[in-house]
Design an enzyme around this catalytic site. Structure first.
Site, mmCIF file in Angstrom:
data_model
loop_
_atom_site.group_PDB
_atom_site.id
_atom_site.type_symbol
_atom_site.label_atom_id
_atom_site.label_comp_id
_atom_site.label_asym_id
_atom_site.label_seq_id
_atom_site.Cartn_x
_atom_site.Cartn_y
_atom_site.Cartn_z
ATOM 1 N N GLU A 184 11.277 2.666 14.830
ATOM 2 C CA GLU A 184 10.356 3.508 14.061
ATOM 3 C C GLU A 184 9.106 3.740 14.894
ATOM 4 O O GLU A 184 8.875 3.028 15.870
ATOM 5 C CB GLU A 184 9.908 2.794 12.767
ATOM 6 C CG GLU A 184 10.893 2.812 11.641
ATOM 7 C CD GLU A 184 10.370 2.035 10.427
ATOM 8 O OE1 GLU A 184 9.750 2.640 9.552
ATOM 9 O OE2 GLU A 184 10.605 0.827 10.381
ATOM 10 N N TYR B 155 0.836 -1.199 0.000
ATOM 11 C CA TYR B 155 0.000 0.000 0.000
ATOM 12 C C TYR B 155 0.872 1.250 0.000
ATOM 13 O O TYR B 155 2.076 1.187 0.250
ATOM 14 C CB TYR B 155 -0.963 0.004 1.198
ATOM 15 C CG TYR B 155 -0.343 0.358 2.527
ATOM 16 C CD1 TYR B 155 0.470 -0.544 3.199
ATOM 17 C CD2 TYR B 155 -0.560 1.605 3.118
ATOM 18 C CE1 TYR B 155 1.043 -0.212 4.418
ATOM 19 C CE2 TYR B 155 0.010 1.939 4.332
ATOM 20 C CZ TYR B 155 0.811 1.026 4.979
ATOM 21 O OH TYR B 155 1.387 1.352 6.186
#
Lengths: 286, 286
Positions: free
Chosen positions: A182, A35
């Site tokens: 992250e 995506y």
């Protein structure tokens, strides 16, 4: 908006409620898909070619052929933004390996990928959170090893973001071997008291953030010293400023980590400047 | 079968071609769901309560409420098997967190989970591969850290199985820190030249295999010594016998690893005996 929401699915622009995929779609059965998300500002796509280049790269890494050329993608996105009268928000794109009887190995090469896109209206520029600053918590990083591929296998990120939501904060920073890897849907940065902007270097262990790349470019122009290396939770708590970046958060100041106040507990001067510069660049996107 | 294929979706038994899920299903967007597979032999479900117990446990680990009681599940499965006239094959079940506007954090608690089931006809007992023995290759284990949860975030397993398919073999054994962790959709076992059955112990790092558990029970009854520990690729290549287990492969002899012949290059005596015992137990399932 009173306008009916329109989504894109495999060649058709459809009313939202009619957009369905077969149960044998490999996106639904195996998370076998990729995506991307591009922001929309003043009705225009932000840094969109970089997102489409990353989409192409992610697809290639898992052997899904990119069903569209760059210009075809842009035409579809532009059409979808127009049909939804979207001026600010985002365009979501997803490509899966298509529909085929369930079996782990790839289906025949001529199986058509599934292509789906929708828009979401969202205050991405005038985001009140950017004024107050976001709080984050840290959670263990449970993800797989190919974090450079932007796949829909997002369960670890869902669990991380839910922990943040349950703690009443905006984001979870994931931690592995004592280092911040992250955010659950963002790239993590700190600015040290010495004035150095720190974020980890690119590898297969993190997503090559498009906004990350733009911010590094802008920061270099402002004269900030850049250092691409891992940083730990303790160093982040002790930093002068912290922030995270993503296609929809842009540059988001972090004012607390696990309840520990960062800097003066409000968005830092460097971070605010980087957000302004980023927004300026974004508004100049064509 | 000339009989039209029927699948189950959210309360309805539907013709296969009509079974579709909205694009906002969290299974499609986030791999935010759990699955199970039970084998069907002589029209009956094999070791099915153990599969349904694991489904319940997996759902609980990611905070999805189990939409059905054990008896409701069994009734739905039995109905689906009957409607498809299935005598041998498998029943696939999937539950996702349901349909809601895309956002990583969980949707409201009253969001209905998506429940989907289908059958596949397959020669699970009279499988010719069990006669010849399967070849496997080894590949790096790229998966996330909660491998005890049977989620649909299966992209790493898809890539592993595809490597096996490309190499012309049946399965890929995944390797991490020089140890064999699991097959891409199975549990790995060896039998040493000293006659010890070896497979790794349960933890969050592997799926608690239902067939694995049954085989350990049966092996103990035959007097084989059991050892639950990790084993390496070199030890596996040097083993007297090797095999893997899964709900649809049952006990599958392994005759080559990365092109290296295991034992005498044909299904070993212990392995054949364990497959027979398993099939005997399976046929006695009610």
């Amino acid at each position: 908006m009173s306008q009916a929401r329109i989504v894109y699915l495999n060649g058709d622009f459809l009313p939202f409620a009619e957009a369905r995929v077969p149960i044998m779609d490999r996106g639904f059965l195996f998370a076998d898909g990729i995506y991307e998300v591009s922001a929309v500002l003043d009705g225009r796509l932000v840094d969109n070619e970089a997102h489409l280049a990353r989409l192409d790269r992610s697809l290639g890494e898992i052997d899904i052929r990119n069903p569209h050329s760059l210009s075809e993608w842009v035409a579809l996105q532009t059409d979808l933004v127009a049909r939804n009268g979207l001026s600010e928000g985002l365009v979501y794109m997803q490509v899966t390996r298509g529909v085929y009887e369930r079996d782990f190995a790839y289906p025949p090469a001529d199986t058509a990928p599934t292509v789906m896109m929708f828009t979401q209206a969202k205050a991405v520029a005038k985001n009140p959170l950017a004024e107050s600053g976001a709080k984050v918590i840290t959670v263990p990083d449970l993800r797989w090893k190919r974090r450079d591929i932007k796949s829909v296998a997002l369960l670890a990120q869902v669990l991380a973001k839910q922990q943040a939501a349950a703690a009443g904060v905006a984001e979870a920073w994931m931690v592995e071997d004592d280092a911040v890897t992250e955010g659950s849907s963002s790239t993590a940065f700190i600015i040290t008291k010495g004035g150095t902007l720190v974020t980890r270097p690119l590898s297969t262990a993190l997503l090559p953030g498009i906004t990350r790349q733009a911010v590094l470019r802008l920061a270099a122009e402002t004269g900030l010293t850049l250092e691409e290396r891992l940083f730990g939770v303790a160093e982040a708590k002790d930093a002068a400023e912290a922030f995270y970046t993503s296609a929809s958060a842009f540059v988001m100041p972090v004012v607390a980590i696990d309840g520990h106040v960062v800097g003066e507990g409000r968005p830092g001067a460097h971070t605010r400047r980087l957000r302004e510069l980023y927004l300026g660049m974004a508004r100049e996107s064509v």
